[in-house]
Write an enzyme that holds these catalytic residues in place. Structure first.
Site, mmCIF file in Angstrom:
data_model
loop_
_atom_site.group_PDB
_atom_site.id
_atom_site.type_symbol
_atom_site.label_atom_id
_atom_site.label_comp_id
_atom_site.label_asym_id
_atom_site.label_seq_id
_atom_site.Cartn_x
_atom_site.Cartn_y
_atom_site.Cartn_z
ATOM 1 N N ASP A 24 0.816 -1.217 0.000
ATOM 2 C CA ASP A 24 0.000 0.000 0.000
ATOM 3 C C ASP A 24 0.850 1.267 0.000
ATOM 4 O O ASP A 24 0.344 2.345 -0.332
ATOM 5 C CB ASP A 24 -0.919 0.040 1.221
ATOM 6 C CG ASP A 24 -1.937 -1.085 1.228
ATOM 7 O OD1 ASP A 24 -2.055 -1.786 0.198
ATOM 8 O OD2 ASP A 24 -2.607 -1.266 2.265
ATOM 9 N N GLY A 32 -5.752 -1.243 -1.044
ATOM 10 C CA GLY A 32 -5.193 -0.035 -0.436
ATOM 11 C C GLY A 32 -6.194 0.539 0.544
ATOM 12 O O GLY A 32 -6.984 1.402 0.193
#
Length: 408
Positions: A132, A177
Site C-alpha cells: 500500500d 489499499g
C-alpha cells in the site's frame, strides 16, 4: 549467546524473504542465534513457544528470490487486548530473545513500538512492509514490495485494457489499499489506464456514491463522444471508507443498520449505479467489476525490491547489533536512517501516521493530466454539444449534471 527473533505481521508483500535472509545472515555472522517466529504475533501472544524455528544461513541463502514468507504471517494484533503485549514480552523472555525484528505495516509497527516501551531489556527494530506504500516514510521513499506490486499490476491492467478494446466493454477494477491510493495510482499511471480514482481527491469526510459513479460515467461518455466504447477505470479500495452510507441504497448492513464496509464490493456497487443511470437514458454499456490485490502480494520480488529488502534486513540487524532500538529502519539516499517510533505516531491516536497521496503534488497532477475525465474546457459552447449527445441529454441537462465534476 545472544538471540535475535524475526516475525512477519500483516499482509504479504514481495521481498519479505529477502529481509529475513539478510537479517539472519548478518546476525549469524556475528555469533547470534536467530529464531523465526511463525505467524507473526499469533503464538507469542498465546504464550506458545513451540511455533518457532532456528534459522540457519545455509537454508536461507537463496530464499531472497522467492515470494511469500517462509515464516508465514498473520494479522494478530497483541495491542487489541489488555495483556497482549505483556504476553508477547513474557514469551520472548522464555525464548531467551534479546533482539527483535518485526516486518510489517502500520499495525505491526504499532505493536513493535508498544513492545519496545514495555520491555526495556529487549531491543526492537521494525522493517516497513506493505504494497500500500502508506507508512510515514519521506515522500520519495517507498515501502518494500510496492514497486513489484505496481509492475505486476501494470501488466494485469494492460491485459484488461486489451480485453476491453477487443470486446468493447469497461472494467471497473478495485485496487487494494485500505487507507491510501498509492498502489492505484502507481498501477493506473504506469499502465495508462483510462482513469484512476482515489479517496484522497475527495476533501470531504464523506462522499456520495452518486458522485463517484458520475466521475466514471463522465469518463464513459467522453470516450463515447470520441468513438471509443471501452476503457479501464481503477478505484482505490479506500473510497469505500469515505462513502456516505445514506447514499448506498440496498447493501448489506449489520444488526444496527450500519453498512458492512468490510464486505462492501465497491466495484460492483459503483458498476450497478453507473449501469442504472446509463440505461435510464437508453445507453447500453457493458461493465465488468474486478478486484486487484491478492495477485500482487506474494509475487517474487523484482530487482529493485530484492536489493532494497536485503538492504533493509541487513541494516535492521546492524542497527540492533550496534546498540540501536525503538525505531523503524529506512534507507534514504543510500544511507541507513532509523526513524524513532515516537516520531511516527500521531499525538491524538498514538498510532502510526498514514502517508496519503498528495493530490497537490506535480506527480499526481501528471497522472491526472493523462486520465480521461471531464474538464472545464469540455463545457465550452463549442465542445459541450457532442458530449451531451453522447449522454442522450440536452446541453443544459448535461451541464447541470456533470459540470460540478470537471477537474482542472
Amino acid at each position: 549467546m545472544k538471540t535475535l527473533a524475526i516475525l512477519v505481521g500483516g499482509g504479504p508483500a514481495p521481498g519479505i524473504n529477502a529481509v529475513i535472509a539478510a537479517a539472519t545472515i548478518e546476525a549469524r555472522n556475528h555469533g547470534l542465534r536467530v529464531l523465526g517466529c511463525y505467524d507473526g504475533f499469533k503464538w507469542l501472544a498465546q504464550g506458545d513457544i513451540t511455533h518457532v524455528v532456528e534459522l540457519d544461513i545455509n537454508e536461507l541463502s537463496r530464499i531472497h528470490f522467492d515470494g511469500g514468507s517462509i515464516l508465514r504471517t498473520s494479522r494478530t494484533n497483541p495491542t487489541k487486548t489488555q495483556d497482549g503485549i505483556r504476553y508477547v514480552g513474557e514469551t520472548l523472555q522464555r525464548l531467551g530473545v534479546d533482539h527483535l525484528i518485526t516486518i510489517g505495516g502500520d499495525d505491526t509497527c504499532f505493536s513493535a513500538a508498544k513492545l519496545a516501551r514495555s520491555m526495556p531489556g529487549l531491543t526492537v527494530a521494525h522493517v516497513p512492509k506493505t504494497i500500500d506504500n502508506d507508512l510515514p516514510l519521506p515522500g520519495d521513499v517507498v515501502t518494500f514490495g510496492f514497486t513489484t506490486a505496481v509492475n505486476l499490476g501494470k501488466e494485469l491492467v494492460r491485459y484488461l485494457m486489451s480485453d476491453a478494446a477487443t470486446t468493447e466493454r469497461w472494467f471497473f477494477v478495485t485496487v487494494m489499499g485500505r487507507h491510501a491510493g498509492h498502489l492505484t495510482l502507481g498501477i493506473g499511471g504506469s499502465a495508462a489506464a483510462t482513469l484512476s480514482v482515489v479517496a484522497e481527491e475527495f476533501a470531504d469526510d464523506q462522499v456520495s456514491l452518486d458522485r463517484v459513479a458520475d466521475i466514471l460515467e463522465g469518463a464513459i461518455l467522453k470516450r463515447r463522444a470520441h468513438g471509443r466504447d471501452h476503457g479501464v477505470a481503477l478505484l482505490a479500495e479506500g473510497i469505500a471508507e469515505k462513502l456516505d452510507p445514506a447514499t448506498l441504497g440496498n447493501v448489506e448492513r449489520d444488526a444496527y443498520g450500519n453498512v458492512r464496509l468490510a464486505e462492501l464490493d465497491l466495484g460492483r456497487v459503483v458498476k450497478e449505479r453507473v449501469t442504472q443511470s446509463l440505461r435510464a437514458r437508453g445507453l447500453d454499456v457493458t461493465i465488468v467489476a474486478k478486484d486487484l490485490g491478492y495477485e500482487l502480494r506474494c509475487a517474487p520480488p523484482g530487482a529493485h525490491d530484492l536489493q532494497y529488502a536485503r538492504s533493509l534486513g541487513y541494516w535492521a540487524a546492524r542497527f540492533l547489533l550496534d546498540g540501536g532500538s525503538g525505531a523503524m529502519v529506512s534507507i534514504q539516499a543510500g544511507r541507513l536512517v532509523p526513524i524513532p517510533f515516537e516520531s511516527l505516531l500521531e499525538a491524538a491516536t498514538g498510532r502510526p501516521r498514514v502517508r496519503y497521496v498528495d493530490v497537490a503534488s506535480e506527480m499526481y497532477q501528471t497522472m491526472l493530466a493523462y486520465m480521461t475525465r471531464l474538464r472545464p474546457m469540455d463545457f465550452l459552447p463549442e465542445n459541450v454539444g457532442v458530449l451531451a449527445e453522447s449522454a442522450n441529454l440536452s446541453e443544459a441537462e448535461f451541464v447541470a449534471r456533470f459540470r460540478p465534476l470537471a477537474t482542472a
